[in-house]
Design a protein around this motif. Sequence first.
Motif, PDB file in Angstrom:
ATOM      1  N   GLU A  50      43.985  21.735 -74.515  1.00  0.00           N
ATOM      2  CA  GLU A  50      43.713  20.606 -75.275  1.00  0.00           C
ATOM      3  C   GLU A  50      43.484  19.156 -74.319  1.00  0.00           C
ATOM      4  O   GLU A  50      42.601  18.545 -74.466  1.00  0.00           O
ATOM      5  CB  GLU A  50      44.889  20.143 -76.199  1.00  0.00           C
ATOM      6  CG  GLU A  50      44.749  19.023 -77.089  1.00  0.00           C
ATOM      7  CD  GLU A  50      44.037  19.245 -78.237  1.00  0.00           C
ATOM      8  OE1 GLU A  50      43.594  18.456 -78.832  1.00  0.00           O
ATOM      9  OE2 GLU A  50      43.538  20.717 -78.523  1.00  0.00           O
ATOM     10  N   SER A  51      44.209  19.141 -73.489  1.00  0.00           N
ATOM     11  CA  SER A  51      44.258  18.000 -72.445  1.00  0.00           C
ATOM     12  C   SER A  51      42.914  17.951 -71.729  1.00  0.00           C
ATOM     13  O   SER A  51      42.143  16.756 -71.472  1.00  0.00           O
ATOM     14  CB  SER A  51      45.385  18.260 -71.267  1.00  0.00           C
ATOM     15  OG  SER A  51      45.243  19.131 -70.605  1.00  0.00           O
ATOM     16  N   ALA A  52      42.279  19.010 -71.209  1.00  0.00           N
ATOM     17  CA  ALA A  52      41.038  19.333 -70.622  1.00  0.00           C
ATOM     18  C   ALA A  52      39.816  18.886 -71.614  1.00  0.00           C
ATOM     19  O   ALA A  52      38.913  18.242 -71.238  1.00  0.00           O
ATOM     20  CB  ALA A  52      40.688  20.458 -69.802  1.00  0.00           C
ATOM     21  N   ARG A  53      40.178  19.453 -72.799  1.00  0.00           N
ATOM     22  CA  ARG A  53      38.928  19.340 -73.887  1.00  0.00           C
ATOM     23  C   ARG A  53      39.015  17.755 -74.197  1.00  0.00           C
ATOM     24  O   ARG A  53      37.843  17.365 -74.208  1.00  0.00           O
ATOM     25  CB  ARG A  53      39.393  20.101 -74.902  1.00  0.00           C
ATOM     26  CG  ARG A  53      38.291  19.896 -76.098  1.00  0.00           C
ATOM     27  CD  ARG A  53      38.613  21.067 -77.237  1.00  0.00           C
ATOM     28  NE  ARG A  53      39.963  20.995 -77.602  1.00  0.00           N
ATOM     29  CZ  ARG A  53      40.654  22.164 -77.690  1.00  0.00           C
ATOM     30  NH1 ARG A  53      40.177  23.422 -77.080  1.00  0.00           N
ATOM     31  NH2 ARG A  53      41.965  22.299 -77.992  1.00  0.00           N
ATOM     32  N   ASN A  54      39.848  17.062 -74.247  1.00  0.00           N
ATOM     33  CA  ASN A  54      40.126  15.660 -74.608  1.00  0.00           C
ATOM     34  C   ASN A  54      39.464  14.824 -73.532  1.00  0.00           C
ATOM     35  O   ASN A  54      38.758  13.938 -73.713  1.00  0.00           O
ATOM     36  CB  ASN A  54      41.475  15.203 -74.844  1.00  0.00           C
ATOM     37  CG  ASN A  54      41.793  15.434 -76.269  1.00  0.00           C
ATOM     38  OD1 ASN A  54      41.094  15.769 -77.133  1.00  0.00           O
ATOM     39  ND2 ASN A  54      43.244  15.723 -76.454  1.00  0.00           N
ATOM     40  N   GLN A  55      39.606  15.224 -72.369  1.00  0.00           N
ATOM     41  CA  GLN A  55      39.060  14.654 -71.192  1.00  0.00           C
ATOM     42  C   GLN A  55      37.722  14.704 -71.248  1.00  0.00           C
ATOM     43  O   GLN A  55      36.841  13.546 -71.062  1.00  0.00           O
ATOM     44  CB  GLN A  55      39.716  15.143 -69.948  1.00  0.00           C
ATOM     45  CG  GLN A  55      39.281  14.278 -68.610  1.00  0.00           C
ATOM     46  CD  GLN A  55      40.080  14.905 -67.710  1.00  0.00           C
ATOM     47  OE1 GLN A  55      40.734  16.058 -67.344  1.00  0.00           O
ATOM     48  NE2 GLN A  55      40.248  13.986 -66.401  1.00  0.00           N
ATOM     49  N   HIS A  56      36.912  15.832 -71.213  1.00  0.00           N
ATOM     50  CA  HIS A  56      35.631  16.195 -71.657  1.00  0.00           C
ATOM     51  C   HIS A  56      35.044  15.218 -72.646  1.00  0.00           C
ATOM     52  O   HIS A  56      34.030  14.966 -72.421  1.00  0.00           O
ATOM     53  CB  HIS A  56      35.226  17.563 -71.839  1.00  0.00           C
ATOM     54  CG  HIS A  56      34.964  18.203 -70.354  1.00  0.00           C
ATOM     55  ND1 HIS A  56      36.114  18.361 -69.542  1.00  0.00           N
ATOM     56  CD2 HIS A  56      33.985  18.966 -69.709  1.00  0.00           C
ATOM     57  CE1 HIS A  56      35.814  19.136 -68.425  1.00  0.00           C
ATOM     58  NE2 HIS A  56      34.354  19.447 -68.487  1.00  0.00           N
ATOM     59  N   ASN A  58      35.915  12.595 -74.020  1.00  0.00           N
ATOM     60  CA  ASN A  58      35.800  11.378 -73.735  1.00  0.00           C
ATOM     61  C   ASN A  58      35.068  10.795 -72.183  1.00  0.00           C
ATOM     62  O   ASN A  58      35.049   9.610 -72.040  1.00  0.00           O
ATOM     63  CB  ASN A  58      37.323  10.663 -73.333  1.00  0.00           C
ATOM     64  CG  ASN A  58      38.238  10.684 -74.602  1.00  0.00           C
ATOM     65  OD1 ASN A  58      37.833  10.396 -75.749  1.00  0.00           O
ATOM     66  ND2 ASN A  58      39.339  11.177 -74.462  1.00  0.00           N
ATOM     67  N   ASP A  59      34.508  11.843 -71.826  1.00  0.00           N
ATOM     68  CA  ASP A  59      33.534  11.632 -70.516  1.00  0.00           C
ATOM     69  C   ASP A  59      32.387  11.337 -71.058  1.00  0.00           C
ATOM     70  O   ASP A  59      31.579  12.034 -71.595  1.00  0.00           O
ATOM     71  CB  ASP A  59      33.584  12.734 -69.632  1.00  0.00           C
ATOM     72  CG  ASP A  59      32.775  12.696 -68.587  1.00  0.00           C
ATOM     73  OD1 ASP A  59      32.132  11.684 -68.387  1.00  0.00           O
ATOM     74  OD2 ASP A  59      32.747  13.685 -67.589  1.00  0.00           O
ATOM     75  N   ARG A  75      33.986  16.694 -81.783  1.00  0.00           N
ATOM     76  CA  ARG A  75      35.227  16.608 -81.814  1.00  0.00           C
ATOM     77  C   ARG A  75      35.901  17.295 -82.876  1.00  0.00           C
ATOM     78  O   ARG A  75      37.012  18.148 -82.569  1.00  0.00           O
ATOM     79  CB  ARG A  75      35.668  14.955 -82.100  1.00  0.00           C
ATOM     80  CG  ARG A  75      35.359  14.170 -80.859  1.00  0.00           C
ATOM     81  CD  ARG A  75      36.152  12.552 -81.243  1.00  0.00           C
ATOM     82  NE  ARG A  75      35.707  11.802 -79.872  1.00  0.00           N
ATOM     83  CZ  ARG A  75      36.500  11.916 -78.883  1.00  0.00           C
ATOM     84  NH1 ARG A  75      37.174  12.594 -78.309  1.00  0.00           N
ATOM     85  NH2 ARG A  75      36.059  11.085 -77.808  1.00  0.00           N
ATOM     86  N   GLU A  91      50.337  22.184 -75.923  1.00  0.00           N
ATOM     87  CA  GLU A  91      48.950  21.537 -75.343  1.00  0.00           C
ATOM     88  C   GLU A  91      48.641  20.799 -76.180  1.00  0.00           C
ATOM     89  O   GLU A  91      48.540  20.791 -77.575  1.00  0.00           O
ATOM     90  CB  GLU A  91      47.981  22.774 -75.045  1.00  0.00           C
ATOM     91  CG  GLU A  91      48.101  23.625 -73.828  1.00  0.00           C
ATOM     92  CD  GLU A  91      47.715  22.449 -72.710  1.00  0.00           C
ATOM     93  OE1 GLU A  91      46.627  21.690 -72.792  1.00  0.00           O
ATOM     94  OE2 GLU A  91      48.500  22.419 -71.524  1.00  0.00           O
TER      95      GLU A  91
END
Length: 91
Positions: A50-56, A58-59, A75, A91
């Motif tokens: 989840e954390s990496a997915r959110n980072q992507h 928001n990129d 999203r 996560e």
Amino acid sequence: MRRRAEVWQRMTPEQQIHIKNDVLPKWKQLPPDRQRAIQHRLGVLQNMPESARNQHLNDPNFTRGMSEEDKQMLRDLSHQHVGGPPDPPGE
């Protein structure tokens, strides 16, 4: 087809209603090139925590060229775990 059924069964009733009533009708109206763009990005996101997915998500480089509507669909679908396994607890 079996994998789609498994994903659907893992969703809460609220998630299923949201996909059925909000996301799917919009998806069907998208031109094929926009569907492919979203599917491509979902493929990148599908095995991420989840954390990496959110980072992507928001990129701006990851979503470059996408409309706000397409970003929202990405999203919605990525957080419903369409095409991927559910997140582990925490996560």
